[in-house]
Design a protein around this motif. Structure first.
Motif, PDB file in Angstrom:
ATOM      1  N   ILE A  55       1.148  30.675  11.824  1.00 53.23           N
ATOM      2  CA  ILE A  55       1.221  31.464  10.592  1.00 53.23           C
ATOM      3  C   ILE A  55       1.588  32.906  10.927  1.00 53.23           C
ATOM      4  O   ILE A  55       2.436  33.525  10.261  1.00 53.23           O
ATOM      5  CB  ILE A  55      -0.112  31.390   9.837  1.00 53.23           C
ATOM      6  N   ALA A  56       0.977  33.448  11.988  1.00 50.47           N
ATOM      7  CA  ALA A  56       1.344  34.792  12.433  1.00 50.47           C
ATOM      8  C   ALA A  56       2.812  34.839  12.843  1.00 50.47           C
ATOM      9  O   ALA A  56       3.516  35.822  12.576  1.00 50.47           O
ATOM     10  CB  ALA A  56       0.445  35.222  13.590  1.00 50.47           C
ATOM     11  N   GLY A  57       3.284  33.783  13.503  1.00 46.92           N
ATOM     12  CA  GLY A  57       4.683  33.732  13.903  1.00 46.92           C
ATOM     13  C   GLY A  57       5.621  33.799  12.715  1.00 46.92           C
ATOM     14  O   GLY A  57       6.647  34.496  12.746  1.00 46.92           O
ATOM     15  N   ARG A  58       5.284  33.065  11.649  1.00 44.89           N
ATOM     16  CA  ARG A  58       6.120  33.093  10.437  1.00 44.89           C
ATOM     17  C   ARG A  58       6.180  34.502   9.855  1.00 44.89           C
ATOM     18  O   ARG A  58       7.261  35.005   9.512  1.00 44.89           O
ATOM     19  CB  ARG A  58       5.564  32.115   9.403  1.00 44.89           C
ATOM     20  N   ARG A  59       5.037  35.153   9.764  1.00 45.99           N
ATOM     21  CA  ARG A  59       4.998  36.478   9.163  1.00 45.99           C
ATOM     22  C   ARG A  59       5.703  37.513  10.037  1.00 45.99           C
ATOM     23  O   ARG A  59       6.390  38.407   9.526  1.00 45.99           O
ATOM     24  CB  ARG A  59       3.546  36.884   8.904  1.00 45.99           C
ATOM     25  N   CYS A  60       5.552  37.393  11.351  1.00 46.22           N
ATOM     26  CA  CYS A  60       6.232  38.327  12.252  1.00 46.22           C
ATOM     27  C   CYS A  60       7.747  38.137  12.184  1.00 46.22           C
ATOM     28  O   CYS A  60       8.510  39.108  12.150  1.00 46.22           O
ATOM     29  CB  CYS A  60       5.745  38.147  13.686  1.00 46.22           C
ATOM     30  N   ALA A  61       8.197  36.879  12.177  1.00 45.82           N
ATOM     31  CA  ALA A  61       9.637  36.615  12.108  1.00 45.82           C
ATOM     32  C   ALA A  61      10.234  37.162  10.819  1.00 45.82           C
ATOM     33  O   ALA A  61      11.332  37.729  10.803  1.00 45.82           O
ATOM     34  CB  ALA A  61       9.895  35.113  12.240  1.00 45.82           C
ATOM     35  N   GLU A  62       9.496  36.999   9.711  1.00 44.62           N
ATOM     36  CA  GLU A  62       9.980  37.527   8.432  1.00 44.62           C
ATOM     37  C   GLU A  62      10.049  39.048   8.466  1.00 44.62           C
ATOM     38  O   GLU A  62      11.019  39.651   7.977  1.00 44.62           O
ATOM     39  CB  GLU A  62       9.074  37.052   7.305  1.00 44.62           C
ATOM     40  N   ALA A  63       9.029  39.694   9.042  1.00 42.47           N
ATOM     41  CA  ALA A  63       9.015  41.153   9.104  1.00 42.47           C
ATOM     42  C   ALA A  63      10.138  41.685   9.988  1.00 42.47           C
ATOM     43  O   ALA A  63      10.720  42.742   9.707  1.00 42.47           O
ATOM     44  CB  ALA A  63       7.664  41.641   9.615  1.00 42.47           C
ATOM     45  N   LEU A  64      10.452  40.966  11.066  1.00 41.84           N
ATOM     46  CA  LEU A  64      11.476  41.402  12.007  1.00 41.84           C
ATOM     47  C   LEU A  64      12.880  40.973  11.589  1.00 41.84           C
ATOM     48  O   LEU A  64      13.875  41.489  12.122  1.00 41.84           O
ATOM     49  CB  LEU A  64      11.172  40.837  13.401  1.00 41.84           C
ATOM     50  N   VAL A 124       5.164  27.291   7.231  1.00 44.16           N
ATOM     51  CA  VAL A 124       5.629  27.550   8.595  1.00 44.16           C
ATOM     52  C   VAL A 124       6.860  26.713   8.905  1.00 44.16           C
ATOM     53  O   VAL A 124       7.896  27.231   9.357  1.00 44.16           O
ATOM     54  CB  VAL A 124       4.511  27.274   9.614  1.00 44.16           C
ATOM     55  N   TYR A 125       6.781  25.408   8.672  1.00 43.29           N
ATOM     56  CA  TYR A 125       7.902  24.541   9.007  1.00 43.29           C
ATOM     57  C   TYR A 125       9.124  24.839   8.145  1.00 43.29           C
ATOM     58  O   TYR A 125      10.269  24.743   8.608  1.00 43.29           O
ATOM     59  CB  TYR A 125       7.500  23.074   8.850  1.00 43.29           C
ATOM     60  N   GLY A 126       8.889  25.198   6.891  1.00 52.00           N
ATOM     61  CA  GLY A 126      10.013  25.508   6.021  1.00 52.00           C
ATOM     62  C   GLY A 126      10.752  26.763   6.421  1.00 52.00           C
ATOM     63  O   GLY A 126      11.953  26.902   6.163  1.00 52.00           O
ATOM     64  N   SER A 127      10.061  27.700   7.064  1.00 51.98           N
ATOM     65  CA  SER A 127      10.691  28.951   7.466  1.00 51.98           C
ATOM     66  C   SER A 127      11.203  28.925   8.904  1.00 51.98           C
ATOM     67  O   SER A 127      11.993  29.790   9.293  1.00 51.98           O
ATOM     68  CB  SER A 127       9.705  30.113   7.308  1.00 51.98           C
ATOM     69  N   ALA A 128      10.744  27.969   9.711  1.00 48.86           N
ATOM     70  CA  ALA A 128      11.138  27.919  11.122  1.00 48.86           C
ATOM     71  C   ALA A 128      12.600  27.500  11.269  1.00 48.86           C
ATOM     72  O   ALA A 128      13.061  26.568  10.605  1.00 48.86           O
ATOM     73  CB  ALA A 128      10.237  26.959  11.886  1.00 48.86           C
ATOM     74  N   ALA A 129      13.312  28.174  12.155  1.00 45.23           N
ATOM     75  CA  ALA A 129      14.674  27.746  12.467  1.00 45.23           C
ATOM     76  C   ALA A 129      14.649  26.399  13.179  1.00 45.23           C
ATOM     77  O   ALA A 129      15.537  25.563  12.986  1.00 45.23           O
ATOM     78  CB  ALA A 129      15.355  28.797  13.345  1.00 45.23           C
ATOM     79  N   VAL A 130      13.622  26.190  13.981  1.00 45.27           N
ATOM     80  CA  VAL A 130      13.473  24.916  14.688  1.00 45.27           C
ATOM     81  C   VAL A 130      12.008  24.739  15.062  1.00 45.27           C
ATOM     82  O   VAL A 130      11.296  25.714  15.331  1.00 45.27           O
ATOM     83  CB  VAL A 130      14.374  24.870  15.945  1.00 45.27           C
ATOM     84  N   VAL A 131      11.544  23.505  15.041  1.00 48.37           N
ATOM     85  CA  VAL A 131      10.218  23.141  15.535  1.00 48.37           C
ATOM     86  C   VAL A 131      10.407  22.401  16.856  1.00 48.37           C
ATOM     87  O   VAL A 131      11.128  21.387  16.905  1.00 48.37           O
ATOM     88  CB  VAL A 131       9.457  22.259  14.531  1.00 48.37           C
ATOM     89  N   ALA A 132       9.796  22.907  17.919  1.00 49.10           N
ATOM     90  CA  ALA A 132       9.822  22.250  19.226  1.00 49.10           C
ATOM     91  C   ALA A 132       8.504  21.512  19.397  1.00 49.10           C
ATOM     92  O   ALA A 132       7.445  22.135  19.478  1.00 49.10           O
ATOM     93  CB  ALA A 132      10.013  23.275  20.340  1.00 49.10           C
TER      94      ALA A 132
END
Length: 441
Positions: free
Chosen positions: A160-169, A205-213
């Motif tokens: 969840i933090a990753g999603r928010r950081c990616a959106e902010a950046l 998270v999955y909807g915003s991720a460019a890819v899930v590994a």
């Protein structure tokens, strides 16, 4: 010719060296190897949580990598302290000094600790929620530029933090899934409301991720069901340079070894029962079982109750290389996965290190699970359904007979095993990152 400037990767991981454990090694090795593949990792992690495994030897792998450590703010740790104080009072005041919170007949329970159960009620999605919120604040304030974000979970708060950081950046997110989310047996949700909140967070998270590994095909399929536009399998692996040679001796005993921690999902009860039966037939010198990892009071009691104190040797938690050396002296590497909802997706990291050193595997778990399929695909050993004690007893008899005759317990397909070498996996991740950045540009 001027070397191209490395691309900057923000890596979010709740645990990082000197913390220890299989999940730590995955992300640490990726960071180590990505530096040679055109990416410069910058890690944001938590300060070490007291009581969790610690392995300073892993620091050598990540020397020179920029690391920011924020207070762990671990909810389970915070809840466990007052619970422990109450238990101490009850032990003092209780009849005959008997400890509260033990299982039937006075045996300690191997189930989920009370502190964890409490946190599952009050913290959604998990114990790292407050730390994850602090990560987002830190990244927003730092003003640093990154080309992509890699968030590794669980804990799922990290994602969840990753999603928010990616959106902010304004950069792509790669969600690294070491375990399942919705179906994860480690993170059982207590009510329909908790489950609904967790599913909503997972979809975001999955909807915003460019890819899930994902470490296993089952987890990749779950990601697709929850809206991932792209999900790829990037399994756990082994570091060929760290694999010690096998040093097992000929003749008796049949030496079994297990790396990790025994708890509800890895309850060794069926294995202990099968060992007890074989030893009753063949004698106490026929089997030895080395356990490398934190020692559970419940398992210690189960070993005592089965009369296996002279057979099972507890080594406690060891630095990674020392743990591998203990395992390399065995004939069989043991994996235990209880057959519970969600356990078919479990792809435990220890299995890949058994494969990497060429150690035959005994997997006691779901016969149709991801780990069982891997053992079959690489001809690594035996798979026995969890709970089928009769079949497990027969398998131990068979392996014991092969050992006595000096015959191989398994003949792994090294061409298949080599696919899981960490250097190859890091190359796959670098390619994935490059493709993702290319898609964004």
């Amino acid at each position: 010719m001027t070397e191209p400037t490395p691309k900057r990767l923000l890596v979010l991981s709740y645990e990082f060296p000197p913390s220890g454990g299989g999940g730590v090694q995955r992300i640490a090795k990726f960071c180590r190897d990505l530096r040679h593949l055109g990416w410069e990792p910058h890690v944001v992690t938590a300060e070490h949580v007291p009581g969790r495994p610690e392995d300073p030897s892993l620091l050598a792998d990540v020397a020179g990598i920029p690391v920011t450590r924020l207070p762990h703010r671990n909810a389970v740790r915070a809840v466990a302290r007052p619970i422990a104080q109450v238990k101490r009072v009850l032990r003092t005041a209780g009849p005959g000094g008997t400890a509260a919170g033990v299982g039937a007949g006075g045996a300690p329970s191997i189930g989920t600790p009370l502190s964890t159960r409490v946190v599952r009620w009050v913290c959604v999605p998990d114990e790292a929620r407050r730390w994850a919120a602090s990560v987002v604040r830190h990244v927003r304030r730092s003003g640093e530029r990154y080309d992509a974000v890699l968030a590794s979970g669980p804990p799922h708060s990290t994602l969840i933090a990753g999603r928010r950081c990616a959106e902010a950046l304004g950069v792509p997110l790669i969600a690294d899934m070491r375990d399942a989310w919705a179906t994860n047996p480690h993170f059982l949700r207590p009510t329909p409301l908790h489950r609904a909140l967790a599913r909503r967070a997972q979809r975001r998270v999955y909807g915003s991720a460019a890819v899930v590994a994902a470490v296993s095909p089952d987890i990749a399929r779950e990601a697709e069901r929850f809206g991932a536009s792209r999900a790829v399998v990037l399994p756990n692996g082994y570091d060929a340079a760290e694999m010690p040679p096998l040093t097992g001796a000929t003749g008796l005993p049949l030496a079994l070894a297990f790396m990790g921690r025994f708890y509800g999902l890895t309850d060794p009860a069926p294995l202990l029962e099968a060992m007890r039966t074989v030893i009753a037939e063949e004698g106490p010198e026929s089997i030895r079982f080395d356990v490398v990892g934190d020692r559970s009071p419940a398992v210690t009691e189960a070993v005592r109750a089965a009369g296996l104190e002279e057979v099972v040797r507890f080594h406690g938690y060891l630095p990674h290389r020392s743990a591998l050396e203990v395992v390399a002296a065995a004939d069989v590497g043991v994996v235990v996965i209880a057959d519970v909802p969600g356990s078919r997706a479990v792809y435990t990291g220890k299995l890949f290190e058994y494969l990497g050193m060429g150690l035959p595997v005994l997997l006691v778990g779901p016969a149709d699970g991801a780990a069982a399929q891997l053992v079959r695909d690489v001809s690594a050993g035996r798979v026995v359904s969890y709970g089928d004690t009769a079949a497990l007893t027969d398998t131990l008899r068979e392996m014991l007979a092969l050992k006595v005759r000096g015959e191989a317990l398994a003949t792994p397909d090294w061409g298949q095993v080599a696919r899981f070498e960490r250097a190859r996996l890091a190359e796959a991740l670098a390619t994935l990152l490059d493709e993702t950045l290319g898609d964004e540009t």
